[in-house]
Design a protein around this motif. Structure first.
Motif, PDB file in Angstrom:
ATOM      1  N   SER A  43      -7.524   9.907   0.990  1.00 41.44           N
ATOM      2  CA  SER A  43      -6.517   9.308   0.122  1.00 41.44           C
ATOM      3  C   SER A  43      -6.049   7.984   0.726  1.00 41.44           C
ATOM      4  O   SER A  43      -5.811   7.876   1.921  1.00 41.44           O
ATOM      5  CB  SER A  43      -5.349  10.291   0.012  1.00 41.44           C
ATOM      6  OG  SER A  43      -4.399   9.772  -0.833  1.00 41.44           O
ATOM      7  N   GLY A  44      -5.948   6.969  -0.121  1.00 41.15           N
ATOM      8  CA  GLY A  44      -5.499   5.653   0.343  1.00 41.15           C
ATOM      9  C   GLY A  44      -6.612   4.819   0.955  1.00 41.15           C
ATOM     10  O   GLY A  44      -6.366   3.744   1.501  1.00 41.15           O
ATOM     11  N   SER A  76      -9.855   3.654  -5.583  1.00 42.90           N
ATOM     12  CA  SER A  76      -9.419   3.189  -6.918  1.00 42.90           C
ATOM     13  C   SER A  76      -9.406   1.673  -6.959  1.00 42.90           C
ATOM     14  O   SER A  76      -9.725   1.074  -7.993  1.00 42.90           O
ATOM     15  CB  SER A  76      -8.018   3.705  -7.232  1.00 42.90           C
ATOM     16  OG  SER A  76      -8.005   5.089  -7.169  1.00 42.90           O
ATOM     17  N   THR A  77      -9.031   1.061  -5.852  1.00 37.84           N
ATOM     18  CA  THR A  77      -8.978  -0.408  -5.827  1.00 37.84           C
ATOM     19  C   THR A  77     -10.380  -0.986  -5.999  1.00 37.84           C
ATOM     20  O   THR A  77     -10.580  -1.940  -6.758  1.00 37.84           O
ATOM     21  CB  THR A  77      -8.348  -0.879  -4.500  1.00 37.84           C
ATOM     22  OG1 THR A  77      -7.107  -0.213  -4.339  1.00 37.84           O
ATOM     23  CG2 THR A  77      -8.129  -2.379  -4.500  1.00 37.84           C
ATOM     24  N   HIS A 110     -12.170  13.290  -5.420  1.00 38.92           N
ATOM     25  CA  HIS A 110     -11.442  13.882  -4.304  1.00 38.92           C
ATOM     26  C   HIS A 110     -12.075  15.212  -3.971  1.00 38.92           C
ATOM     27  O   HIS A 110     -12.169  16.069  -4.831  1.00 38.92           O
ATOM     28  CB  HIS A 110     -10.003  14.169  -4.744  1.00 38.92           C
ATOM     29  CG  HIS A 110      -9.025  13.188  -4.231  1.00 38.92           C
ATOM     30  ND1 HIS A 110      -8.812  12.990  -2.908  1.00 38.92           N
ATOM     31  CD2 HIS A 110      -8.185  12.337  -4.875  1.00 38.92           C
ATOM     32  CE1 HIS A 110      -7.881  12.070  -2.742  1.00 38.92           C
ATOM     33  NE2 HIS A 110      -7.495  11.649  -3.933  1.00 38.92           N
TER      34      HIS A 110
HETATM   35  N1  LIG Z   1      -1.037  -2.914  -6.665  1.00 37.14           N
HETATM   36  C1  LIG Z   1      -0.937  -2.642  -5.370  1.00 37.14           C
HETATM   37  N2  LIG Z   1      -0.118  -3.365  -4.587  1.00 37.14           N
HETATM   38  C2  LIG Z   1      -0.016  -3.098  -3.274  1.00 37.14           C
HETATM   39  N3  LIG Z   1      -0.709  -2.132  -2.643  1.00 37.14           N
HETATM   40  C3  LIG Z   1      -1.538  -1.376  -3.371  1.00 37.14           C
HETATM   41  C4  LIG Z   1      -1.708  -1.581  -4.767  1.00 37.14           C
HETATM   42  N4  LIG Z   1      -2.604  -0.680  -5.228  1.00 37.14           N
HETATM   43  C5  LIG Z   1      -2.980   0.059  -4.181  1.00 37.14           C
HETATM   44  N5  LIG Z   1      -2.347  -0.352  -3.068  1.00 37.14           N
HETATM   45  C6  LIG Z   1      -2.506   0.196  -1.736  1.00 37.14           C
HETATM   46  O1  LIG Z   1      -3.884   0.160  -1.435  1.00 37.14           O
HETATM   47  C7  LIG Z   1      -4.257   1.305  -0.681  1.00 37.14           C
HETATM   48  C8  LIG Z   1      -5.463   1.950  -1.336  1.00 37.14           C
HETATM   49  O2  LIG Z   1      -5.049   2.434  -2.600  1.00 37.14           O
HETATM   50  P1  LIG Z   1      -6.076   3.127  -3.606  1.00 37.14           P
HETATM   51  O3  LIG Z   1      -5.298   3.619  -4.772  1.00 37.14           O
HETATM   52  O4  LIG Z   1      -7.200   2.220  -3.844  1.00 37.14           O
HETATM   53  O5  LIG Z   1      -6.574   4.351  -2.707  1.00 37.14           O
HETATM   54  P2  LIG Z   1      -7.446   5.600  -3.112  1.00 37.14           P
HETATM   55  O6  LIG Z   1      -8.507   5.730  -2.090  1.00 37.14           O
HETATM   56  O7  LIG Z   1      -7.859   5.536  -4.517  1.00 37.14           O
HETATM   57  O8  LIG Z   1      -6.373   6.749  -2.906  1.00 37.14           O
HETATM   58  P3  LIG Z   1      -6.180   8.114  -3.734  1.00 37.14           P
HETATM   59  O9  LIG Z   1      -7.416   8.886  -3.518  1.00 37.14           O
HETATM   60  O10 LIG Z   1      -5.001   8.737  -3.080  1.00 37.14           O
HETATM   61  O11 LIG Z   1      -5.936   7.732  -5.159  1.00 37.14           O
HETATM   62  C9  LIG Z   1      -3.043   2.194  -0.602  1.00 37.14           C
HETATM   63  O12 LIG Z   1      -2.489   2.030   0.679  1.00 37.14           O
HETATM   64  C10 LIG Z   1      -2.117   1.655  -1.655  1.00 37.14           C
HETATM   65  O13 LIG Z   1      -0.782   1.764  -1.252  1.00 37.14           O
END
Ligand SMILES: Nc1ncnc2c1ncn2[C@@H]1O[C@H](COP(=O)(O)OP(=O)(O)OP(=O)(O)O)[C@@H](O)[C@H]1O
Length: 727
Positions: free
Chosen positions: A105-106, A110-111, A272
């Protein structure tokens, strides 16, 4: 695979005996009934007519940073800093492949997904070479690809079938026949086990407290059905299995697998903790940690790679658990305090570097070169014929009307409220409007109430309305369902008649009860001006609501504007006595334009207003309508001017509202441009920091005030950290 040196891990001599290999799983799934049944799903859904076969997406050195702000009370001077979330990630999705992005996670999954699909939030800064069939992607990728969001965006009062029908009208190729559309909807509901729920309301925790009807997992499936309604050649799915039980998750991924196999489409999903069965269905997995790519290839190879790096795997954990464990983040406190854990922190970088030196990386690079350079297939051949703008507007209006019709309480309550206020005010004024001096005061008071009641209530109703709708709009708009203009206009068309009805009812009731001039011409003109007034008020509310990030902020900035408009209406201050510096403000007051106009129609041609017997010669006695209007600095010749000014104010605020809605903060940006020189001057006195003296907190909570500086400092800082880490 090349030999990888991972001496920073304690290597294990004994390889674990794995009970079942991923290949075995894949075989067993292929032979399963469930899978064979849905094998020809592509054909059942009507093939991928208009969309062609799948697409190849490649990305090289993708870097994503988010511009963040240290939120302060007065946000114009908030300092921004950059947070780098994804670091030089590369990869490829081949046509007909099902790809998984996995990681803790994190990690940035998603980004990455949203950056590839061009659906990032507004504060994202993306760098890198992303190509669709060899061509650099632009925003048109949204129209040809599908995207399933992590959150569900639905209109809760619609049923499952209605939702899919509306989305098919907004999204599907305009050449698709009604029968094909219906067939596809029914097949999708069938395949995703939504048929029994076809006529159930989607539900959700609506403003009226109505509880959800579909469960979280059912909504996920509906979300997936919506995303594949157009059979996109490339689908991005953000956590499609989250919230589903293992059987349903399995079923959903097998639908994805069968779709890519039977239609040649490509799909990428963040996921996940997939079960071994689910993991086995993916052709390629991308393992991501701390925004870096740690591995790309099959799940089997990922396990081998990490075992080769010295990680140990006991027999009780699944492959996926093992992969995630290897790259699991270290708790923030441990990272700061414990030297050993900071070593682990560096290990993700080293793991990424090890992967870069491996054959797996070379294979990935080869595939990127193969598909990244392929210009034989034009992306435009996939561009289907979307419904016309006007057709989308029509269906958005119909959907809005259905929403209003299903939720009549809101409209009825507002109408009831207006009737009650009109009745109460009318009773208070009943019998007071005579042609004498007291009657003049009463009439002016009643007319002022006609104005204020048609300003405040609608304005505040609109302020709350747009923020509620924004997530749904963003989700659907980014999926190419419609343009902001179609959506914005549909809302005006849907809510306009209700607002006009409110204005007419309230005006008529108060007008009749108070005993204002009972003739057709003054009544109609008064009603027309109150309708113009309510329209301006809703436009002003929409502009402020869309400009500021929260309702309290919008209210904070709206209140002074509204007060100025009200004070300069003509009832509280003699307009001709205003000093030159503020005299112009009355020309911005929609209160003044409306109040003057309805006063004019009320007093025009009125003669013989009685004066008290002992006061007939007094200058303060108003003997006819002309003197009343003069007393308030109003002019009979202003009627047309006022109507035009109200229309102009309405158009200006609607444009501002729309601009802000389509591109948040339009008004704020204008203010910022005006404020920028003094701000820049002030900030230039802040001493500059030496980038090498900064620690990681700078990146997280940075104090940079200029974007370019942030970039440079961030780069230097990252280099400095990397330099130290590698030594
Ligand atoms: N719009 C934003 N502005 C600032 N930080 C962001 C933004 N979107 C995501 N983040 C940060 O980027 C990091 C990665 O987020 P992301 O949602 O891509 O992770 P993830 O791997 O998809 O996590 P999860 O599996 O929990 O959804 C996190 O630390 C989050 O806080």
């Amino acid at each position: 695979m090349s030999s990888t040196s991972c001496e920073y891990y304690e290597a294990t001599s004994e390889m674990p005996q794995r009970k079942t290999t991923i290949s075995n799983f894949l075989e067993s799934i292929r032979n399963s009934d469930d899978f064979t049944k849905s094998r020809n799903l592509g054909d059942e859904l009507g093939g991928c007519r208009g969309h062609g076969k799948g697409m190849a997406l490649t990305w090289k050195d993708l870097t994503v940073s988010m511009e963040c702000r240290n939120e302060k009370f007065f946000s114009l001077v908030n300092r921004s800093y950059l947070k780098r979330i994804v670091e030089n990630v590369s990869g490829v999705i081949e046509p007909g492949h099902l790809v998984a992005l996995i990681g803790p996670s994190g990690a940035g999954k998603s980004t990455i997904l949203s950056a590839l699909a061009r659906r990032t939030p507004g504060n994202a800064i993306i760098d890198g070479d992303v190509r669709l069939n060899g061509r650099r992607v632009d925003d048109s990728i949204r129209k040809v690809t599908g995207y399933m969001y992590q959150e569900d965006y639905f209109i809760s009062i619609l049923t499952v079938r209605e939702h899919l029908r509306f989305m098919s009208r907004l999204k599907m190729d305009r050449r698709t026949s009604r029968r094909d559309r219906e067939n596809r909807i029914e097949t999708l509901m069938n395949v995703l086990s939504l048929s029994p729920l076809a006529d159930s309301r989607i539900g959700g925790y609506a403003a009226d407290g109505q509880k959800g009807v579909l469960s979280g997992g059912e909504k996920k499936r509906l979300s997936f059905a919506t995303a594949i309604l157009t059979l996109p050649p490339l689908l991005f799915a953000d956590e499609p299995t989250t919230g589903l039980d293992s059987f349903t998750a399995n079923r959903l991924v097998s639908v994805m697998k069968s779709l890519v196999q039977s239609t040649g489409a490509s799909m990428i999903a963040t996921i996940h903790q997939p079960s071994p069965e689910i993991l086995a269905m993916f052709d390629t997995i991308y393992l991501v940690a701390e925004g870096r790519l740690v591995f790309s290839g099959t799940a089997d190879n990922a396990v081998q790679f990490l075992l080769g790096c010295g990680f140990t795997m006991n027999t009780t954990i699944t492959d996926c658990e093992f992969l995630l464990k290897c790259v699991a983040p270290v708790p923030y406190d441990d990272k700061r305090k414990s030297p050993t854990s900071s070593k682990k922190q560096v290990s993700v970088r080293k793991l990424a570097a090890t992967f870069e030196a491996s054959d797996y990386h070379t294979q990935m690079e080869d595939a990127i070169s193969k598909y990244g350079e392929d210009k034989t297939q034009s992306t435009t051949s996939f561009v289907f014929k979307e419904p016309f703008w006007i057709v989308k507007l029509f269906w958005l209006v119909v959907r809005g009307m259905v929403e209003l019709g299903r939720n009549p309480n809101v409209q009825w309550i507002r109408i009831g409220q207006k009737l009650l206020i009109g009745l109460t005010a009318g009773i208070c004024y009943f019998g007071t409007l005579k042609l004498d001096q007291k009657g003049v005061q009463s009439a002016q008071g009643a007319m002022f109430l006609l104005v204020t009641e048609n300003v405040f209530a609608p304005m505040y109703a609109v302020i709350a309305f747009f923020p509620q709708e924004y997530p749904l709009f963003i989700g659907e708009h980014r999926n190419g369902a419609y343009s902001p203009s179609a959506y914005y206009l549909s809302k005006i068309l849907c809510y306009g008649p209700g607002a006009i009805l409110e204005a007419v009812l309230y005006t008529s009731l108060l007008y009749a009860l108070a005993g204002l001039r009972l003739e057709l011409y003054p009544y109609i003109l008064t009603t027309v001006f109150t309708i113009l007034c309510i329209s301006v008020a809703t436009a002003v509310g929409a502009a402020f609501s869309n400009t500021f990030s929260s309702i309290p902020k919008a209210m904070m900035f709206l209140l002074p504007v509204e007060y100025i408009a009200m004070i300069t209406s003509g009832i509280f201050v003699k307009l001709s006595s205003l000093p030159w510096a503020t005299a112009w403000l009355k020309y911005t007051s929609w209160f003044m334009y409306t109040y003057e106009s309805i006063s004019v129609v009320q007093w025009q041609g009125v003669e013989n207003i009685a004066c008290p017997a002992n006061d007939t010669l007094s200058a303060t006695c108003l003997r006819n309508g002309h003197e009343v209007l003069e007393h308030y600095d109003f002019s009979e010749s202003h009627l047309i001017r006022n109507a035009i000014c109200l229309v102009v104010i309405y158009v200006i605020f609607q444009i501002l509202g729309y601009k802000s809605f389509a591109r948040k903060n339009a008004i704020k940006e204008i203010v910022f441009i005006i404020m920028r020189p003094p701000l820049h001057f002030r900030l230039s006195f802040i001493p500059r920091c030496n980038a090498f003296e900064l620690d990681e907190d700078f990146i997280e909570n940075g104090t940079s005030y200029q974007l370019e500086q942030s970039y440079d400092l961030l780069d230097m800082q990252m280099d400095a950290i990397e330099g130290k880490g590698d030594r």
